[in-house]
Design an enzyme around this catalytic site. Sequence first.
Site, PDB file in Angstrom:
ATOM      1  CB  CYS A  76      96.169 -27.094 -17.720  1.00 22.85           C
ATOM      2  SG  CYS A  76      94.856 -26.285 -16.766  1.00 22.85           S
ATOM      3  CD  GLU A 215      93.559 -29.975 -11.485  1.00 27.16           C
ATOM      4  OE1 GLU A 215      94.599 -29.890 -12.173  1.00 27.16           O
ATOM      5  OE2 GLU A 215      92.662 -29.124 -11.493  1.00 27.16           O
ATOM      6  NE  ARG A 216     100.938 -34.612 -12.251  1.00 26.29           N
ATOM      7  CZ  ARG A 216     101.584 -34.888 -13.372  1.00 26.29           C
ATOM      8  NH1 ARG A 216     102.386 -35.937 -13.437  1.00 26.29           N
ATOM      9  NH2 ARG A 216     101.430 -34.138 -14.441  1.00 26.29           N
ATOM     10  CB  CYS A 224      90.634 -31.314 -13.400  1.00 24.72           C
ATOM     11  SG  CYS A 224      92.179 -31.978 -14.076  1.00 24.72           S
ATOM     12  N   GLY A 225      90.250 -29.969 -16.651  1.00 28.49           N
ATOM     13  CA  GLY A 225      89.941 -30.299 -18.039  1.00 28.49           C
ATOM     14  C   GLY A 225      90.501 -31.628 -18.487  1.00 28.49           C
TER      15      GLY A 225
END
Length: 294
Positions: A76, A215-216, A224-225
Amino acid sequence: MNARIPFAKMNGAGNEIIVADMRGRKDRVTAAAAVALAGEVATKFDQVMVIYEPRTDGTDYYIDILNSDGSSAQACGNGTRCVVQALAAETGRNTFTFETRAGILNAVEHADGSISVDMGTPRFGWQEIPLAEEFRDTRMIELQIGPIDAPVLHSPSVASMGNPHAIFWVDRDVWSYELEKFGPMLENHPVFPERANITIAQVVSPEKIIIRTWERGAGLTLACGSAACATGVSAARTRRTGRKVTIVAPSGVELGVEWRDDDHVILTGPAEWEFSGSMDPATGAWERDREAVA
């Protein structure tokens, strides 16, 4: 042992993050605690970044990452920046080396307050991502949503930045797609045995891309990086951009992604503190620090 641990509610480019301090303890932040925290308005988050004592020589800390559904995440980037800001304020240092499930990450806080994280090297092999079946060229795989003769989304690029990503390239506004509808189906598609992060990406120039990501384990997020990194390297790999791009997150915040010649991907952006408190790592019961303000 005191049941409670300190935590900070933060965000990285809008990615809602909790940084929890488990240094000096042998227990863990449980999946049940993560789910409980995610269920409250004040502590709703996308990822919990849990700081532990180092496990490997040459590293400063071990970081465990939990999604809002209690599942584990390997990487992350936005959350790592939040960890850096919190530790920099505590220690006065500006460089750190972290161990995660995705490997070793180096990070630095710059004089202007921005933070760069070396997210490591991307992986493109179908078994490394992983995919459930062989695709020799992962710049574009056979996967689509919608009618066969008029798909809404199709032919994504896939890559791993420590966790699996699929990037669907689109020509129109990313907000015109029902990602809240398609995201869960694509995240859990059988071609992704470990599920996947699903990104819609619009290339607006050779230097800039606008994205939205499902995002999962977290759903729709404001940033989301690792998705920004996966999008950046996939855009360069498909010759849509160069190796240094600006990624505009759903929050509107711009993230810098550079795929260096040594194959490492550098993610640069901000981190922001919201409030601090203490929590029970087993149950998620928490309270805000008295002196903290929202």
